[in-house]
Design an enzyme around this catalytic site. Structure first.
Site, PDB file in Angstrom:
ATOM      1  N   GLU A 284       2.520   4.676  -4.216  1.00  0.00           N
ATOM      2  CA  GLU A 284       2.506   5.588  -5.396  1.00  0.00           C
ATOM      3  C   GLU A 284       3.856   6.268  -5.578  1.00  0.00           C
ATOM      4  O   GLU A 284       4.204   6.553  -6.717  1.00  0.00           O
ATOM      5  CB  GLU A 284       1.385   6.615  -5.232  1.00  0.00           C
ATOM      6  CG  GLU A 284      -0.023   6.024  -5.283  1.00  0.00           C
ATOM      7  CD  GLU A 284      -0.382   5.213  -4.057  1.00  0.00           C
ATOM      8  OE1 GLU A 284       0.189   5.470  -2.989  1.00  0.00           O
ATOM      9  OE2 GLU A 284      -1.220   4.306  -4.177  1.00  0.00           O
TER      10      GLU A 284
ATOM     11  N   ASP B  52       0.849  -1.188   0.000  1.00  0.00           N
ATOM     12  CA  ASP B  52       0.000   0.000   0.000  1.00  0.00           C
ATOM     13  C   ASP B  52       0.888   1.243   0.000  1.00  0.00           C
ATOM     14  O   ASP B  52       2.101   1.154   0.231  1.00  0.00           O
ATOM     15  CB  ASP B  52      -0.894  -0.046   1.250  1.00  0.00           C
ATOM     16  CG  ASP B  52      -1.932   1.057   1.247  1.00  0.00           C
ATOM     17  OD1 ASP B  52      -2.347   1.488   0.158  1.00  0.00           O
ATOM     18  OD2 ASP B  52      -2.337   1.496   2.348  1.00  0.00           O
TER      19      ASP B  52
ATOM     20  N   ASP C 202      -9.157   3.452  -1.963  1.00  0.00           N
ATOM     21  CA  ASP C 202     -10.068   3.922  -0.915  1.00  0.00           C
ATOM     22  C   ASP C 202     -11.389   4.446  -1.450  1.00  0.00           C
ATOM     23  O   ASP C 202     -11.636   5.655  -1.497  1.00  0.00           O
ATOM     24  CB  ASP C 202      -9.374   5.014  -0.097  1.00  0.00           C
ATOM     25  CG  ASP C 202      -8.168   4.473   0.650  1.00  0.00           C
ATOM     26  OD1 ASP C 202      -8.038   3.233   0.755  1.00  0.00           O
ATOM     27  OD2 ASP C 202      -7.356   5.281   1.117  1.00  0.00           O
TER      28      ASP C 202
HETATM   29  C1  GLC Z   1      -4.691   3.358   2.832  1.00  0.00           C
HETATM   30  C2  GLC Z   1      -5.193   2.105   2.129  1.00  0.00           C
HETATM   31  C3  GLC Z   1      -6.213   1.398   2.986  1.00  0.00           C
HETATM   32  C4  GLC Z   1      -5.572   1.091   4.340  1.00  0.00           C
HETATM   33  C5  GLC Z   1      -5.070   2.361   4.985  1.00  0.00           C
HETATM   34  C6  GLC Z   1      -4.287   2.087   6.272  1.00  0.00           C
HETATM   35  O1  GLC Z   1      -5.713   4.277   2.935  1.00  0.00           O
HETATM   36  O2  GLC Z   1      -5.709   2.387   0.864  1.00  0.00           O
HETATM   37  O3  GLC Z   1      -6.666   0.231   2.375  1.00  0.00           O
HETATM   38  O4  GLC Z   1      -6.515   0.482   5.173  1.00  0.00           O
HETATM   39  O5  GLC Z   1      -4.198   3.045   4.110  1.00  0.00           O
HETATM   40  O6  GLC Z   1      -3.205   1.276   6.035  1.00  0.00           O
END
Ligand code: GLC
Length: 788
Positions: A409, A406, A483
């Protein structure tokens, strides 16, 4: 103030200078054909054209005369000897068996057509152009009837005609509206459908790129801000062909472990071991299947990757092992930001061994993310990638087999939302700024993670899901769409988004089921789970401080529906696995828009709210509240309602009733689908494999089932089973002929053929043997048990 200094007469203040005035590439000054590359030196820069395949041509345009290196998205090499080349003072022409690439010399223009004489990509009155700010632009003719699909992860409808899109991986927490662009992934590939002709274009540039499909005066254009203009054209002639050609170039997904295709439960966060076990126990107690549970950022010690918080997770190894004996996998999140903490071994080692992204003066770039001030590995260096991959031994040593990437980017909590663009990446000794390579960061993190996990797991398959990526990400990871929110509109958004990801090479994708941010509700969760059961990646995930959304949260009615659809996924597992195998072999998506199978049917061209699983199953989710009807379009042929067995005519729209526990599903008459048994998870052996045959008047149905051990990479060496069966039906007889390929044999108690027809059959023959005695009637269908 500055106006009182000489700055007042700075040439840059002149508005005319500041304008991004485009200049045409101009005429060809010199042309050379050498070593499989034709080079056109033009007034405004150099164009190189080469072929990777008879059906795949690469065109690059740079202001200097160096052939730019392809990005790591590209897995193939160009080939010599595929084309002929000729030119005069006015014209030039390159030709393979499939493509003709030709044009004018003055000004230089490129027109691409197939060898049937059909024009694919012609340049408009403008062709290649540049400005002094570094933009390179290509204008192409647009036809009225053109439709554009693909472009990876984009909001909006299926057809991107009239859209303007930017490729720049971005962490967009809110909003995700139809015009929200860009999002987390950059896949600069699209398909054009022109009547019944189709072809593809991949614009390979990892910096910021733009597509303007608004068709101003019969043309569209794409451009980059840094580097070269570098694109590939795929000849088609069908959409499916073009996807196969694109995934030939950028790679296809390895088969994921079976557990990755089951149901996954996540939450930001299950914060303690006790909470994880409590959730898992509840799944068990309620008999709801579960293959994986996710650990979001709270599992870590102060959000330090490759650590567990000892207080919250006192014994992660034991927890992982205990869950594994139940058949449940633990998937921890791993972000790229490494906390700046001299006592933290990963940071220490990264600093000592020069692993982090830096500025030109050698200082490390720091950005704020979950752990606070953090450094970011420079994945553009292979040694850094290997270092990062090896760090995953921390997880594999305790039995973890899947990772969730995650914030890659990379997301940074600052105004620009990412790394400083002036960071200079190592890029294997060919230094480039972050500005030039931004869109590759998540892809390269995925590559490092996948390869590290693969190495550590030996012959076991690994699973990775990622938020950011670039073309070719399918080689390493599944993609989820980030998200979203618990809005009905976001359920609607997910359908074309996943279909376009699928047409962009990413077959393994899905959305946060139930919605991530905002509070979901029972009906939305139920409808989203119905849809999710048919998306390749099937994970329920929700944000901190939102209402919990496990299957049982909203009372019995919702729980019954959610459970029914999680179970349904397991029943449909053999069917999914077959299409995953197909995606692995061909690059074609599992979840397909109807236009892929019925491109000659114009009704399908803009159809964004229903989809196919493979070739013969149409799924039409209900995506508005309190709704029990929807319009479903069925293309040519006859279609069977999966739930009621009613037969529907194709080439028509139908108003279909679907109570809260029903998602409309239709099977094409004359085809078959495979079902398995409902299980606690994929660790359990298949006990009841059934081929459901929906015969048409033609009375001959063929099916190819795929299976393997679901766990190791031995399928790559032939350890799989392709079970091909032909079902021939005559007035009173069922004749079954099968053959098998591969060395794997599933241990199955029962394999049967279920004929959905009210004909009374008197005799059944299976590979020449009379099996009439194993024929029974169940629920109005004739069942032939093949295991006897
Ligand atoms: C980002 C991710 C989400 C995750 C959060 C905390 O927003 O897209 O899926 O739960 O970070 O790690």
């Amino acid at each position: 103030m500055l106006q009182n200094t000489s700055f007042a007469i700075h040439p840059g203040n002149n508005n005319k200078e500041n304008k991004r005035v485009l200049k045409d590439i101009g005429r060809v000054k010199d042309v050379q054909s050498d070593d499989g590359v034709v080079t056109f030196c033009c007034e405004g820069g150099t164009v190189h054209i080469q072929f990777y395949h008879e059906e795949v041509v690469r065109v690059t345009y740079a202001r200097n005369n160096v052939v730019p290196l392809p990005t790591q998205a590209v897995t193939q090499q160009s080939k010599k000897g595929l084309f002929t080349f000729e030119h005069t003072e006015h014209m030039w022409k390159m030709q393979t068996e499939k493509l003709i690439v030709e044009g004018n010399m003055s000004p230089f223009r490129i027109n691409i057509s197939n060898t049937n004489g059909e024009s694919l990509l012609a340049e408009s009155d403008k062709g290649l152009a540049y400005n002094f700010q570094g933009d390179l632009v290509n204008f192409k003719q647009a036809h009225d009837q053109d439709r554009y699909y693909g472009f990876g992860e984009k909001t909006g409808f299926l057809d991107k005609k009239g859209e303007k899109m930017t490729m720049w991986n971005t962490d967009v927490y809110a909003p995700h509206n139809p015009e929200t662009d860009p999002l987390y992934q950059s896949i600069p590939f699209f398909l054009t459908l022109r009547e019944s002709l189709a072809f593809g274009l991949f614009f390979d540039n990892p910096g910021k790129t733009h597509f303007n499909m608004k068709e101003d005066k019969g043309s569209y254009y794409f451009h980059n801000e840094t580097g070269a203009l570098d694109y590939y054209v795929f000849a088609g002639p069908t959409l499916k062909d073009a996807i196969q050609q694109y995934t030939w170039l950028t790679g296809r997904m390895p088969l994921p472990p079976k557990w990755a295709i089951g149901y996954h439960q996540s939450r930001f966060s299950y914060e303690t071991e006790a909470e994880v076990m409590e959730v898992v126990d509840k799944f068990e107690e309620k008999n709801i299947p579960l293959d994986a549970i996710y650990l979001d950022i709270h599992y870590m010690d102060g959000y330090r990757v490759f650590t567990f918080d000892e207080g919250r997770f006192p014994n992660p190894k034991k927890m992982v092992e205990t869950l594994k004996t139940k058949g449940i996998h633990v998937v921890p999140i791993v972000d790229p930001g490494v906390k700046e903490d001299p006592n933290y071994p990963v940071y220490q080692e990264g600093m000592r061994k020069n692993k982090f992204s830096k500025f030109l003066d050698g200082s490390v770039f720091y950005g704020n993310v979950w752990p606070g001030k953090s450094a970011f590995p420079d994945f553009t260096s292979e040694t850094v990638g290997r270092w990062w991959g090896n760090l995953h031994q921390y997880y594999t040593d305790i039995g973890i087999e899947g990772i969730w990437n995650d914030m890659n980017e990379p997301a940074v909590f600052n105004e620009t939302m990412t790394m400083d663009l002036k960071v200079v990446h190592d890029n294997e000794g060919n230094p480039k700024t972050h500005n030039e390579l931004h869109n590759l960061y998540g892809f390269l993190m995925g590559k490092a993670t996948f390869e590290g996990m693969k190495k550590n797991l030996d012959s076991k398959r690994t699973f990775l899901v990622t938020r950011a990526g670039y073309s070719g990400i399918q080689r390493y990871a599944a993609v989820w769409t980030g998200d979203n929110r618990s809005f009905w509109e976001h359920l609607q958004l997910a359908v074309p988004m996943c279909m376009n990801l699928g047409m962009s090479g990413v077959a393994f994708c899905g959305s946060d089921i139930g919605g991530f941010a905002h509070d979901t509700n029972g009906q939305l969760l139920a409808r989203w789970t119905q849809f999710g059961a048919f998306t390749p990646f099937f994970r329920n995930h929700s944000a901190a401080d939102t209402i919990r959304q496990e299957p049982w949260v909203f009372g019995e009615q919702t729980e019954i529906i959610v459970k029914k659809y999680i179970q349904l996924r397991y029943q449909w597992f053999p069917e999914f696995y077959k299409w995953f195998y197909e995606a692995h072999k061909t690059g074609l998506p599992v979840m397909r828009p109807l236009v892929l199978e019925y491109p000659n049917d114009k009704e399908t061209h803009h159809l964004f709210d229903q989809f196919l699983i493979g070739e013969n199953t149409i799924v039409a989710p209900i995506m508005t509240p309190d709704t029990k009807h929807r319009v479903v379009y069925l293309p040519e042929g006859k279609w069977i309602n999966y739930w009621t067995e009613d037969v529907f005519d194709g080439n028509r729209h139908h108003l279909v009733y679907a109570d809260f526990d029903i998602i409309p599903v239709f099977i094409k008459q004359g085809s078959a689908i495979a079902h398995g048994s409902i299980k606690a998870n994929t660790k359990q052996q298949e006990t009841d494999w059934q081929l459901h045959v929906y015969p048409s008047n033609e009375d001959k149905v063929t099916y190819e089932a795929y299976d393997d051990n679901g766990e190791t990479t031995s399928y790559e060496e032939g350890d799989y089973e392709l079970y091909r069966i032909q079902v021939k039906l005559s007035e009173s007889m069922i004749e079954l002929v099968s053959n098998v390929e591969g060395t794997f044999r599933p241990s199955m108690d029962q394999r049967s053929i279920v004929i959905h027809s009210d004909v009374t059959y008197e005799k059944a023959i299976y590979n020449g043997v009379d099996v009439t005695s194993s024929m029974t009637i169940e629920n109005g269908c004739t069942v032939v048990d093949l295991s006897i």
